[in-house]
Structure formats: structure tokens, C-alpha cells
Design an enzyme around this catalytic site. Structure first.
Site, mmCIF file in Angstrom:
data_model
loop_
_atom_site.group_PDB
_atom_site.id
_atom_site.type_symbol
_atom_site.label_atom_id
_atom_site.label_comp_id
_atom_site.label_asym_id
_atom_site.label_seq_id
_atom_site.Cartn_x
_atom_site.Cartn_y
_atom_site.Cartn_z
ATOM 1 C CE LYS A 217 -4.436 -1.780 1.130
ATOM 2 N NZ LYS A 217 -5.525 -1.989 2.068
ATOM 3 N NE ARG A 251 -7.857 -8.196 -0.032
ATOM 4 C CZ ARG A 251 -7.428 -7.471 -1.054
ATOM 5 N NH1 ARG A 251 -6.410 -6.647 -0.902
ATOM 6 N NH2 ARG A 251 -8.027 -7.569 -2.234
HETATM 7 C C1 9MG Z 1 -10.224 -5.299 -1.314
HETATM 8 N N1 9MG Z 1 -9.254 -4.773 -0.370
HETATM 9 C C2 9MG Z 1 -8.185 -3.991 -0.657
HETATM 10 N N2 9MG Z 1 -7.540 -3.668 0.477
HETATM 11 C C3 9MG Z 1 -8.228 -4.258 1.480
HETATM 12 C C4 9MG Z 1 -8.086 -4.280 2.872
HETATM 13 O O1 9MG Z 1 -7.125 -3.595 3.484
HETATM 14 N N3 9MG Z 1 -8.962 -4.984 3.602
HETATM 15 C C5 9MG Z 1 -9.978 -5.658 3.003
HETATM 16 N N4 9MG Z 1 -10.840 -6.327 3.790
HETATM 17 N N5 9MG Z 1 -10.174 -5.656 1.679
HETATM 18 C C6 9MG Z 1 -9.311 -4.965 0.941
#
Ligand code: 9MG
Length: 272
Positions: A217, A251
Site C-alpha cells: 500500500k 491479506r
Molecule cells: C479489497 N481490499 C483492498 N484492500 C483491502 C483491505 O485492506 N482490507 C480488506 N478487507 N479488503 C481490501
């Protein structure tokens, strides 16, 4: 003596964007075959969950129709379910996509709008099985990075998530089906994101599994002055911090490396 696994390690959720324009990997997995091949690779690398997204949530991304999203997501979801033994998640904010995904066997609905879209609460409540990830966002994906502002970022996000949990409970969604996510990068400055990470236990102590998405990010780019392709080490540092503060699902775009750091961090935390 090395203590054996008492609690399961946090889970790793691999990102599978089937979009032409997603943040950091846009376009790479836009065909069903390419997406499926990459899903197999992530499974071999140790992913527990694959999160399939058919509409980019990056700032400024174009929105797509429900039919377009379904055409992108459903063939991939169904093939992954048929070929791989792991959990599937569908990243969507549209009720129509949620309903089809649930009918197609998705284990998780990952909604960056926390079920505030028309019909989406009912779509999830109609199932007695699917889990839902309620994420915080300030604004909407297209405009969320235009001057995000909070008086008290941690407590405002905590209040938002507790309110969304309450709405879900009242709609009949069992507490065991609810995951929460402070939404790193979604309507937050770098300082907001860093403070949220420092204070992550405020969320992990609420009693719902916390999912975090930090991989590649822009906060990492801004702190380290790195392009999106150079953010692996920064992403891994944040994964270690998240796991050590109690996050249960990480994630990521980089499954193999993240699996190692999650397992290693968890092994240390398990020692008594
Ligand atoms: C789809 N998406 C992109 N970044 C995300 C994040 O930080 N959390 C979740 N739940 N979905 C995300």
C-alpha cells in the site's frame, strides 16, 4: 522445549484481482486461465484463503456494472472451488454479486463498504454460513484519499465497526460469521495508518477476528520512498506487527513470503 501449536496461526489471504486496472497488479490475472494458474500458485505457497475481486478499489478506479463484475468473478470462483481445497472470499460491495458468490460457495464476502450498499446486508443475512468482513472506509474508493480527516481516528473507526457489527447481529448474522478490518489506506493519511497499526489491539480485543490488508500500500511507498514493486519488505514488516498485535488474517499479494513471516511470528508468540 519448543511448544507445539496450541492456537492456529493467523491465516494468509492471497489477493486475486480479476480486473484490468487494480492497485499494484492490475491486469495480470484478467483471463480465467491466468487467474486460475495464479490461484494454484498461491495455494502451493500456503495461502489459506483466496480473495477474488472483480472491481478495483484503488483511488480513482472506474466502477463496473454488477453483470461485468459477475462475469469476471464467477468463473474464477467456481473453478477454484472445484480444483483447490482452500477457502474462497469474494471482494465486492454489490448485493447481486454477493448473492451469486454465496450461491457459488464463497466462504467469505469481503465488503470494503461494510454491507452499507443497497440489499447487501439482506444478501449476507439470507445465508446461514458465509462469513463477512466488515471494513472501515472514509468516503468511497473513488474519492477516499481527498483530505481524509478524523478527530480521533482509532476511536471513530472502532465506533463505526461496532455499529456495523450491531447492524449485522440485528439482521440475524451470527457473531461467529463476522470479521472486522480497520481498512488501512481507505480514506486515511500515512499518520492515520501508522497510528492504527500502533493501536491495533483496540480492534483485536473487540472479540471479532481482525483482517488487515497492508500489502504494497501507498503508506509503505510514502514512508520508504519506494515504488509499488519495491514494497515487499515494508509489507512484511507490517505483517509481523499486525500478527504480533493479534490480527488473524493477513491479506497479501506476496503469499510465500507472508506465510513465512506469519508462521515465524506466530511461533514466537506461542512460546510461554
Ligand atoms: C479489497 N481490499 C483492498 N484492500 C483491502 C483491505 O485492506 N482490507 C480488506 N478487507 N479488503 C481490501
Amino acid at each position: 522445549m519448543l511448544q507445539e501449536n496450541i492456537d492456529a496461526a493467523p491465516q494468509v489471504m492471497g489477493v486475486l484481482n480479476v480486473t484490468p486496472d487494480s492497485f499494484s497488479d492490475g491486469g495480470n490475472f484478467f483471463s480465467v486461465d491466468a487467474a486460475l494458474k495464479y490461484a494454484h500458485q498461491m495455494a502451493e505457497e500456503g495461502a489459506d484463503i483466496i480473495d477474488i475481486g472483480g472491481e478495483s478499489t484503488r483511488p480513482g478506479a472506474q466502477s463496473v456494472s454488477a453483470q461485468e463484475e459477475l462475469d469476471r468473478v464467477m468463473p474464477v470462483l467456481l473453478k477454484i472451488r472445484a480444483e483447490l481445497p482452500l477457502k474462497t472470499s469474494v471482494d465486492t460491495s454489490k448485493a447481486e454479486v454477493m448473492r451469486e458468490a454465496i450461491a457459488g460457495g464463497a466462504d467469505v464476502i469481503n465488503d470494503v463498504m461494510a454491507l452499507r450498499g443497497e440489499g447487501s446486508l439482506a444478501a449476507v443475512a439470507a445465508s446461514n454460513k458465509v462469513q463477512v468482513c466488515l471494513m472501515h472506509i472514509q468516503g468511497e474508493p473513488r474519492t477516499m484519499q481527498e483530505n481524509p480527516y478524523y478527530d480521533d481516528v482509532v476511536n471513530e473507526i472502532k465506533a463505526f465497526l461496532l455499529e456495523r457489527v450491531q447492524v449485522c447481529l440485528e439482521a440475524g448474522i451470527a457473531s461467529s460469521r463476522i470479521l472486522i478490518d480497520p481498512g488501512f489506506g481507505f480514506g486515511k493519511t500515512v499518520a492515520h495508518n501508522l497510528l492504527l497499526m500502533k493501536q491495533l489491539p483496540v480492534f483485536t480485543e473487540l472479540g471479532y477476528p481482525v483482517l488487515v490488508g497492508l500489502s504494497r500500500k501507498s503508506l509503505i511507498g510514502k514512508v520508504l520512498n519506494k515504488q509499488v514493486t519495491e514494497r515487499l519488505y515494508g509489507s512484511l514488516a507490517l505483517a509481523v506487527l499486525a500478527v504480533s498485535r493479534g490480527a488473524r488474517i493477513i491479506r497479501t499479494h506476496d503469499v510465500a513470503a507472508t506465510v513465512d513471516v506469519v508462521k515465524m511470528t506466530h511461533a514466537v508468540l506461542q512460546q510461554t
